[in-house]
Design a protein around this motif. Structure first.
Motif, short mmCIF file in Angstrom:
data_model
loop_
_atom_site.label_atom_id
_atom_site.label_comp_id
_atom_site.label_asym_id
_atom_site.label_seq_id
_atom_site.Cartn_x
_atom_site.Cartn_y
_atom_site.Cartn_z
N GLN A 118 -3.10 46.07 54.01
CA GLN A 118 -4.40 45.66 53.49
C GLN A 118 -4.29 44.29 52.81
O GLN A 118 -5.17 43.45 52.98
CB GLN A 118 -4.95 46.69 52.51
N ILE A 119 -3.24 44.07 52.07
CA ILE A 119 -3.03 42.77 51.42
C ILE A 119 -2.89 41.68 52.47
O ILE A 119 -3.48 40.60 52.35
CB ILE A 119 -1.80 42.82 50.47
N GLN A 120 -2.13 41.95 53.52
CA GLN A 120 -1.97 40.99 54.60
C GLN A 120 -3.32 40.69 55.24
O GLN A 120 -3.64 39.53 55.53
CB GLN A 120 -0.99 41.51 55.65
N LYS A 121 -4.12 41.70 55.44
CA LYS A 121 -5.45 41.51 56.04
C LYS A 121 -6.34 40.65 55.13
O LYS A 121 -7.06 39.78 55.62
CB LYS A 121 -6.11 42.88 56.27
N ILE A 122 -6.26 40.87 53.83
CA ILE A 122 -7.03 40.07 52.88
C ILE A 122 -6.63 38.60 52.99
O ILE A 122 -7.48 37.71 53.04
CB ILE A 122 -6.82 40.57 51.43
N LEU A 123 -5.34 38.35 53.07
CA LEU A 123 -4.85 36.98 53.19
C LEU A 123 -5.30 36.34 54.50
O LEU A 123 -5.78 35.20 54.51
CB LEU A 123 -3.33 36.93 53.06
N GLU A 124 -5.17 37.06 55.59
CA GLU A 124 -5.55 36.52 56.90
C GLU A 124 -7.05 36.26 56.99
O GLU A 124 -7.47 35.26 57.56
CB GLU A 124 -5.12 37.48 58.00
N THR A 125 -7.84 37.15 56.43
CA THR A 125 -9.29 37.04 56.49
C THR A 125 -9.79 35.84 55.70
O THR A 125 -10.82 35.26 56.04
CB THR A 125 -9.95 38.33 55.95
N ASN A 126 -9.07 35.46 54.67
CA ASN A 126 -9.51 34.39 53.78
C ASN A 126 -8.74 33.10 53.99
O ASN A 126 -8.51 32.34 53.05
CB ASN A 126 -9.41 34.86 52.32
N LYS A 127 -8.36 32.85 55.23
CA LYS A 127 -7.69 31.60 55.59
C LYS A 127 -8.50 30.93 56.68
O LYS A 127 -8.89 31.57 57.66
CB LYS A 127 -6.27 31.90 56.08
N ASN A 128 -8.79 29.64 56.51
CA ASN A 128 -9.59 28.96 57.51
C ASN A 128 -8.73 28.44 58.66
O ASN A 128 -7.51 28.63 58.67
CB ASN A 128 -10.43 27.84 56.88
N GLU A 129 -9.36 27.76 59.61
CA GLU A 129 -8.66 27.28 60.81
C GLU A 129 -7.55 26.29 60.48
O GLU A 129 -6.58 26.16 61.22
CB GLU A 129 -9.65 26.61 61.77
N SER A 130 -7.69 25.59 59.36
CA SER A 130 -6.68 24.60 58.96
C SER A 130 -5.51 25.22 58.21
O SER A 130 -4.58 24.53 57.82
CB SER A 130 -7.33 23.54 58.06
N GLY A 131 -5.59 26.54 57.94
CA GLY A 131 -4.52 27.22 57.24
C GLY A 131 -4.68 27.22 55.73
O GLY A 131 -3.76 27.59 55.01
N VAL A 132 -5.86 26.79 55.25
CA VAL A 132 -6.12 26.73 53.81
C VAL A 132 -6.73 28.06 53.37
O VAL A 132 -7.68 28.56 53.99
CB VAL A 132 -7.07 25.56 53.46
N TYR A 133 -6.18 28.61 52.29
CA TYR A 133 -6.66 29.89 51.78
C TYR A 133 -7.81 29.71 50.81
O TYR A 133 -7.83 28.75 50.03
CB TYR A 133 -5.52 30.64 51.06
N ASP A 134 -8.76 30.62 50.85
CA ASP A 134 -9.85 30.68 49.88
C ASP A 134 -9.34 31.52 48.71
O ASP A 134 -9.46 32.74 48.70
CB ASP A 134 -11.10 31.31 50.50
N THR A 135 -8.74 30.84 47.74
CA THR A 135 -8.07 31.55 46.65
C THR A 135 -9.03 32.37 45.79
O THR A 135 -8.66 33.43 45.30
CB THR A 135 -7.28 30.58 45.76
N GLU A 136 -10.26 31.88 45.63
CA GLU A 136 -11.22 32.63 44.83
C GLU A 136 -11.57 33.96 45.50
O GLU A 136 -11.65 34.99 44.84
CB GLU A 136 -12.48 31.81 44.59
N ALA A 137 -11.77 33.94 46.81
CA ALA A 137 -12.08 35.17 47.55
C ALA A 137 -10.90 36.14 47.52
O ALA A 137 -11.09 37.34 47.33
CB ALA A 137 -12.47 34.84 48.98
N ILE A 138 -9.71 35.62 47.68
CA ILE A 138 -8.51 36.46 47.64
C ILE A 138 -8.37 37.10 46.27
O ILE A 138 -8.12 38.31 46.16
CB ILE A 138 -7.24 35.65 48.00
N ASP A 139 -8.55 36.30 45.24
CA ASP A 139 -8.47 36.81 43.87
C ASP A 139 -9.48 37.93 43.64
O ASP A 139 -9.14 38.99 43.10
CB ASP A 139 -8.69 35.67 42.88
N ARG A 140 -10.72 37.71 44.06
CA ARG A 140 -11.77 38.74 43.89
C ARG A 140 -11.43 40.03 44.62
O ARG A 140 -11.58 41.12 44.08
CB ARG A 140 -13.12 38.22 44.39
#
Length: 72
Positions: A19-41
């Protein structure tokens, strides 16, 4: 009986890590940049839900990963 409980605990841990891996994958854009706020939430939300359900080992996993990601 003890080995069955251990197996169930390990299986639950694996599901949590997936589930953690899925959260990380879901919140990464095409450039490989993570949406840290979404991951944190999401990690905080899962921590709270797990705690409410008294799944303290699972809550600790979510909390630990949240801490590792944002305090690294």
């Amino acid at each position: 009986m003890s080995s069955e409980a251990e197996w169930n605990k390990k299986q639950q841990t694996m599901k949590t890590l997936e589930q953690i891996q899925k959260i990380l994958e879901t919140n990464k854009n095409e450039s490989g940049v993570y949406d840290t706020e979404a991951i944190d939430r999401e990690l905080m939300s899962y921590t709270i839900i797990s705690t409410q359900k008294e799944l303290f080992d699972i809550a600790k996993l979510f909390s630990d990963y949240r801490e590792k990601i944002f305090n690294y």
